[in-house]
Design a protein around this motif. Structure first.
Motif, short mmCIF file in Angstrom:
data_model
loop_
_atom_site.label_atom_id
_atom_site.label_comp_id
_atom_site.label_asym_id
_atom_site.label_seq_id
_atom_site.Cartn_x
_atom_site.Cartn_y
_atom_site.Cartn_z
N THR A 88 22.42 94.14 36.96
CA THR A 88 21.39 94.95 37.61
C THR A 88 20.03 94.70 36.96
OG1 THR A 88 21.70 96.79 36.07
CG2 THR A 88 23.10 96.76 38.06
N ASP A 89 18.99 95.21 37.60
CA ASP A 89 17.65 95.12 37.01
C ASP A 89 17.62 95.81 35.64
OD1 ASP A 89 16.72 93.71 39.21
OD2 ASP A 89 15.80 95.47 40.16
N ASP A 90 18.33 96.92 35.53
CA ASP A 90 18.40 97.65 34.26
C ASP A 90 19.07 96.81 33.18
OD1 ASP A 90 18.05 100.08 32.65
OD2 ASP A 90 20.24 100.25 32.79
N THR A 91 20.15 96.14 33.54
CA THR A 91 20.86 95.28 32.58
C THR A 91 19.96 94.14 32.13
OG1 THR A 91 22.97 95.77 33.66
CG2 THR A 91 22.91 93.84 32.23
N ILE A 92 19.25 93.55 33.08
CA ILE A 92 18.35 92.44 32.74
C ILE A 92 17.23 92.95 31.84
CG2 ILE A 92 16.68 90.79 33.68
CD1 ILE A 92 18.57 90.52 36.13
N ALA A 93 16.71 94.13 32.09
CA ALA A 93 15.66 94.71 31.25
C ALA A 93 16.15 94.93 29.82
CB ALA A 93 15.15 96.02 31.85
N LYS A 94 17.38 95.39 29.68
CA LYS A 94 17.95 95.60 28.34
C LYS A 94 18.15 94.26 27.62
CE LYS A 94 20.26 99.93 29.49
NZ LYS A 94 21.54 100.58 29.76
N ILE A 95 18.61 93.27 28.34
CA ILE A 95 18.79 91.93 27.75
C ILE A 95 17.43 91.38 27.34
CG2 ILE A 95 19.44 89.54 28.26
CD1 ILE A 95 21.70 90.74 30.04
N LYS A 96 16.42 91.57 28.19
CA LYS A 96 15.06 91.10 27.87
C LYS A 96 14.56 91.75 26.59
CE LYS A 96 10.31 90.92 29.62
NZ LYS A 96 9.76 91.06 28.31
N ALA A 97 14.75 93.05 26.45
CA ALA A 97 14.30 93.76 25.24
C ALA A 97 14.99 93.23 24.01
CB ALA A 97 14.55 95.25 25.40
N ASP A 98 16.28 92.98 24.08
CA ASP A 98 17.01 92.45 22.94
C ASP A 98 16.60 91.02 22.60
OD1 ASP A 98 18.35 94.85 22.65
OD2 ASP A 98 20.29 94.10 23.37
N LEU A 99 16.35 90.21 23.65
CA LEU A 99 15.89 88.84 23.39
C LEU A 99 14.49 88.85 22.78
CD1 LEU A 99 17.14 86.96 26.58
CD2 LEU A 99 18.10 86.83 24.27
N ASP A 100 13.63 89.73 23.28
CA ASP A 100 12.28 89.86 22.70
C ASP A 100 12.35 90.23 21.23
OD1 ASP A 100 11.17 89.23 25.16
OD2 ASP A 100 10.61 91.31 25.65
N ALA A 101 13.29 91.10 20.87
CA ALA A 101 13.46 91.50 19.47
C ALA A 101 13.94 90.30 18.63
CB ALA A 101 14.46 92.65 19.37
N LEU A 102 14.78 89.45 19.20
CA LEU A 102 15.22 88.25 18.48
C LEU A 102 14.08 87.28 18.23
CD1 LEU A 102 18.56 87.26 20.28
CD2 LEU A 102 18.31 88.28 18.01
N ASN A 103 13.17 87.20 19.21
CA ASN A 103 12.06 86.25 19.12
C ASN A 103 10.94 86.76 18.23
OD1 ASN A 103 13.14 84.24 20.87
ND2 ASN A 103 12.60 85.49 22.62
N ALA A 104 10.95 88.03 17.88
CA ALA A 104 9.85 88.61 17.08
C ALA A 104 9.86 88.12 15.67
CB ALA A 104 9.95 90.12 17.11
#
Length: 104
Positions: A88-104
């Motif tokens: 879902t869009d919500d699942t993708i948003a959560k994955i995006k947030a976690d990937l952004d945290a990895l890239n930080a």
């Protein structure tokens, strides 16, 4: 004559195999070094241990799904409409947030 040509082709492929493997390893390492986002393919994300853990966290079993070879070249946005509501869009948003945290 055909057998000889086929045997020669096998020898050439056999000699090229280590070079092909090295090229794949280099691409995998290169993918691991760059920032990973939801715009990457699922295969690119799964080739990075930390990103794979993110996907497995939000989509348990994605890496071992029986259709993985079919959809591994897709992005999450491309997979979503074909997932029967699992991505879902919500699942993708959560994955995006976690990937952004990895890239930080």
């Amino acid at each position: 004559m055909k057998t000889t040509a086929f045997a020669a082709a096998l020898l050439i492929l056999g000699a090229a195999a280590p070079a092909l493997a090295d090229g794949h390893e280099a691409k995998t390492q290169e993918a691991s070094a760059k920032k990973l986002t939801i715009e990457n393919t699922i295969e690119e994300l799964m080739s990075n241990e930390a990103a794979a853990a993110v996907l497995e966290k939000h989509l348990p079993g994605i890496g071992s799904h029986m259709m993985y070879d079919f959809f591994k070249g897709w992005t999450l946005a491309e997979l979503a409409p074909q997932s029967g509501g699992l991505v879902t869009d919500d699942t993708i948003a959560k994955i995006k947030a976690d990937l952004d945290a990895l890239n930080a």
